[in-house]
Design a protein around this motif. Structure first.
Motif, PDB file in Angstrom:
ATOM      1  N   ALA A  95       0.818  -0.931   0.054  1.00  7.06           N
ATOM      2  CA  ALA A  95       0.215   0.010  -0.078  1.00  7.06           C
ATOM      3  C   ALA A  95       0.570   0.908   0.370  1.00  7.06           C
ATOM      4  O   ALA A  95       0.719   2.204   0.407  1.00  7.06           O
ATOM      5  N   GLY A  96       1.579   1.210  -0.426  1.00  8.48           N
ATOM      6  CA  GLY A  96       3.095   2.553  -1.050  1.00  8.48           C
ATOM      7  C   GLY A  96       3.741   2.474   0.693  1.00  8.48           C
ATOM      8  O   GLY A  96       4.474   3.925   0.837  1.00  8.48           O
ATOM      9  N   GLY A  97       3.567   1.575   1.450  1.00  7.99           N
ATOM     10  CA  GLY A  97       4.340   2.192   2.428  1.00  7.99           C
ATOM     11  C   GLY A  97       5.453   2.113   2.188  1.00  7.99           C
ATOM     12  O   GLY A  97       6.151   2.537   1.310  1.00  7.99           O
ATOM     13  N   THR A  98       6.283   1.702   3.398  1.00  7.67           N
ATOM     14  CA  THR A  98       8.247   1.804   3.552  1.00  7.67           C
ATOM     15  C   THR A  98       8.511   0.448   2.678  1.00  7.67           C
ATOM     16  O   THR A  98       8.007  -0.605   3.147  1.00  7.67           O
ATOM     17  N   ALA A  99       9.295   0.494   2.253  1.00  4.86           N
ATOM     18  CA  ALA A  99      10.115  -0.563   1.388  1.00  4.86           C
ATOM     19  C   ALA A  99      10.635  -1.331   1.991  1.00  4.86           C
ATOM     20  O   ALA A  99      12.154  -1.387   3.061  1.00  4.86           O
ATOM     21  N   HIS A 100      10.908  -2.861   2.207  1.00  3.46           N
ATOM     22  CA  HIS A 100      11.319  -3.889   2.927  1.00  3.46           C
ATOM     23  C   HIS A 100      12.579  -4.503   1.896  1.00  3.46           C
ATOM     24  O   HIS A 100      11.178  -5.229   0.723  1.00  3.46           O
ATOM     25  N   ALA A 101      12.790  -5.645   3.152  1.00  2.00           N
ATOM     26  CA  ALA A 101      14.108  -6.731   1.534  1.00  2.00           C
ATOM     27  C   ALA A 101      13.187  -7.177   1.309  1.00  2.00           C
ATOM     28  O   ALA A 101      12.480  -8.115   2.520  1.00  2.00           O
ATOM     29  N   LEU A 102      13.092  -8.743   0.547  1.00  2.00           N
ATOM     30  CA  LEU A 102      12.845  -9.736   0.213  1.00  2.00           C
ATOM     31  C   LEU A 102      13.957 -11.013  -0.454  1.00  2.00           C
ATOM     32  O   LEU A 102      14.657 -10.470  -1.229  1.00  2.00           O
ATOM     33  N   VAL A 103      13.186 -12.412  -0.148  1.00  2.17           N
ATOM     34  CA  VAL A 103      13.951 -13.019  -1.537  1.00  2.17           C
ATOM     35  C   VAL A 103      12.586 -14.287  -2.017  1.00  2.17           C
ATOM     36  O   VAL A 103      12.113 -14.135  -1.196  1.00  2.17           O
TER      37      VAL A 103
ATOM     38  N   GLY B 197      23.860 -18.682  -0.990  1.00  2.00           N
ATOM     39  CA  GLY B 197      22.854 -18.089  -0.290  1.00  2.00           C
ATOM     40  C   GLY B 197      23.302 -17.084   0.730  1.00  2.00           C
ATOM     41  O   GLY B 197      22.214 -16.663   1.633  1.00  2.00           O
ATOM     42  N   ALA B 198      23.807 -16.398   0.267  1.00  2.00           N
ATOM     43  CA  ALA B 198      24.038 -15.501   1.539  1.00  2.00           C
ATOM     44  C   ALA B 198      22.950 -14.089   0.605  1.00  2.00           C
ATOM     45  O   ALA B 198      23.238 -13.986  -0.892  1.00  2.00           O
ATOM     46  N   THR B 199      22.574 -13.323   1.480  1.00  2.00           N
ATOM     47  CA  THR B 199      21.874 -12.016   1.049  1.00  2.00           C
ATOM     48  C   THR B 199      22.549 -10.488   1.783  1.00  2.00           C
ATOM     49  O   THR B 199      23.154 -10.842   2.793  1.00  2.00           O
ATOM     50  N   PHE B 200      22.482  -9.998   1.414  1.00  2.00           N
ATOM     51  CA  PHE B 200      23.511  -8.777   1.647  1.00  2.00           C
ATOM     52  C   PHE B 200      22.513  -7.242   1.274  1.00  2.00           C
ATOM     53  O   PHE B 200      21.551  -7.649   0.377  1.00  2.00           O
ATOM     54  N   GLY B 201      22.779  -6.372   1.924  1.00  2.00           N
ATOM     55  CA  GLY B 201      22.336  -5.068   1.178  1.00  2.00           C
ATOM     56  C   GLY B 201      22.036  -4.262   2.248  1.00  2.00           C
ATOM     57  O   GLY B 201      23.369  -3.687   2.411  1.00  2.00           O
ATOM     58  N   GLY B 202      21.239  -3.027   2.365  1.00  2.00           N
ATOM     59  CA  GLY B 202      21.248  -1.959   3.296  1.00  2.00           C
ATOM     60  C   GLY B 202      19.833  -1.648   3.687  1.00  2.00           C
ATOM     61  O   GLY B 202      18.748  -2.038   3.520  1.00  2.00           O
ATOM     62  N   TYR B 203      20.355  -1.197   4.894  1.00  2.00           N
ATOM     63  CA  TYR B 203      19.356  -1.284   6.362  1.00  2.00           C
ATOM     64  C   TYR B 203      18.856   0.272   6.291  1.00  2.00           C
ATOM     65  O   TYR B 203      20.483   1.025   6.702  1.00  2.00           O
ATOM     66  N   ALA B 204      18.074   1.041   7.062  1.00  2.00           N
ATOM     67  CA  ALA B 204      18.352   2.684   7.564  1.00  2.00           C
ATOM     68  C   ALA B 204      17.916   2.215   9.376  1.00  2.00           C
ATOM     69  O   ALA B 204      16.672   1.125   8.913  1.00  2.00           O
ATOM     70  N   ASP B 205      18.089   3.082   9.797  1.00  4.53           N
ATOM     71  CA  ASP B 205      17.884   2.971  11.697  1.00  4.53           C
ATOM     72  C   ASP B 205      16.772   4.362  11.846  1.00  4.53           C
ATOM     73  O   ASP B 205      16.098   4.907  10.508  1.00  4.53           O
TER      74      ASP B 205
ATOM     75  N   TYR C 171      12.394  -0.313   9.640  1.00  2.00           N
ATOM     76  CA  TYR C 171      12.787   1.558   8.369  1.00  2.00           C
ATOM     77  C   TYR C 171      13.085   0.408   6.660  1.00  2.00           C
ATOM     78  O   TYR C 171      12.985  -0.596   6.632  1.00  2.00           O
ATOM     79  N   PHE C 172      13.577   1.310   6.053  1.00  2.00           N
ATOM     80  CA  PHE C 172      13.537   0.637   4.736  1.00  2.00           C
ATOM     81  C   PHE C 172      15.037  -0.180   4.881  1.00  2.00           C
ATOM     82  O   PHE C 172      15.822  -0.186   5.632  1.00  2.00           O
ATOM     83  N   SER C 173      14.674  -0.981   3.820  1.00  2.44           N
ATOM     84  CA  SER C 173      15.603  -2.210   3.298  1.00  2.44           C
ATOM     85  C   SER C 173      15.446  -2.588   2.336  1.00  2.44           C
ATOM     86  O   SER C 173      14.663  -2.777   0.997  1.00  2.44           O
ATOM     87  N   ALA C 174      16.635  -3.084   1.956  1.00  2.32           N
ATOM     88  CA  ALA C 174      16.256  -3.953   0.106  1.00  2.32           C
ATOM     89  C   ALA C 174      17.385  -4.850  -0.028  1.00  2.32           C
ATOM     90  O   ALA C 174      18.891  -4.626   0.977  1.00  2.32           O
TER      91      ALA C 174
END
Length: 309
Positions: free
Chosen positions: A72-80, A108-116, A97-100
């Protein structure tokens, strides 16, 4: 923490994937208008269930995906996406908060960024059930954009001025910082097992250029012929490079470069297509915009030409 599946058996399944990947089902088959037309792709939409937006940032040789979603247009969150289903990495692993996420790697390792809570962004790495924050010392924000099978990471950092700068992280936290000479910004996005890095650079925000950094640190620019701007996003072990460009018409199109040839990757019916990742089988993932401006994830699978005797 989300259920992270073990990597046991991934490498032994690789040979079977070579035959199986090209038989993936798809809703649409199309040949895009190309710079050099050599490949036909089948296209599939991959959207997080119930999401108002899905963006895919990575695909491995097993067809597993990573990215981000919004409800619904909210905060972006990371997925696999693994074993035929989507799994959220937030809020359990990465907060609310934001994550991708990028990857997964073939291990099988995932990585990316997230906001505090302060809005500061941190890089992260998840291996199995182990979560680790990765920050570039003495700088404000960090993002991990790619990781190879030897653990080398390419990413960006930025401080209060908001300008992106590149880094390579190797070994036990050794960072090599780099910028394209004369650039306003340098943004690495993909790294191969041999240490080749691709990304984009610019001297002004309106015109970006792709770049390639060799393992010994030599940087060359790379542009789609005739493009107004180019972004190189990913590189595989076959030296294929995926990304997107703005054509002279203003249209935004995905591409794959193989050798010196550029192949368009365009989701049928999309108003814009962005290729963000390519695995070693040549399967591309990314995002596209529909006529209503909504963003969707997609995969594009090369079709094997029939053999004539």
């Amino acid at each position: 923490m989300s259920n992270h599946h073990p990597s046991h058996g991934r490498i032994t399944r690789a040979a079977r994937l070579l035959a199986l990947t090209l038989t993936l089902s798809a809703s649409t088959v199309a040949t895009a208008a190309t710079v050099n037309a050599t490949v036909t792709y089948t296209y599939q939409t991959r959207d997080y269930p119930g999401a108002s937006e899905t963006i895919l940032w990575g695909i491995n040789d097993f067809g597993e995906l990573s990215g981000q979603y919004r409800i619904a247009g909210g905060t972006a969150h990371a997925l696999v996406y693994r074993h035929g289903r989507f799994e959220p990495l937030a809020p359990n692993d990465l907060g609310t908060y934001f994550s991708a996420s990028g990857g997964p790697t073939d291990f099988g390792a995932t990585f990316g960024g997230y906001a505090d809570a302060t809005g500061t962004q941190h890089g992260f790495l998840i291996v199995g059930h182990h979560f680790k924050t990765i920050d570039l010392p003495r700088h404000l924000n960090t993002n991990i954009d790619s990781m190879n099978l030897f653990g080398a990471m390419a990413g960006v950092y930025w401080d209060a001025d908001g300008a992106f700068h590149g880094f390579l992280r190797q070994g036990y936290g050794h960072f090599t910082l780099f910028d394209v000479d004369g650039a306003r910004e340098t943004y690495p996005l993909g790294i191969s097992n041999s240490g080749e890095i691709v990304g984009y650079t610019d001297t002004n925000p309106a015109q970006t250029h792709g770049f390639r950094r060799s393992a010994d640190g030599k940087i060359t620019t790379m542009d789609v012929p005739g493009a107004l701007s180019t972004v190189t996003f990913a590189i595989n072990e076959r030296d294929q490079i995926a990304g997107y460009y703005a054509a002279a018409s203003g249209a935004v199109k995905g591409f794959v470069r193989t050798g010196e040839q550029f192949q368009d990757v365009i989701m049928p019916g999309a108003t814009a297509t962005i290729a963000t990742s390519i695995n070693n089988l040549g399967v591309v993932s990314g995002e596209y915009f529909d006529a209503a401006g909504q963003r969707h994830g997609f995969i594009a699978t090369p079709v094997r030409a029939p053999h004539h005797q």
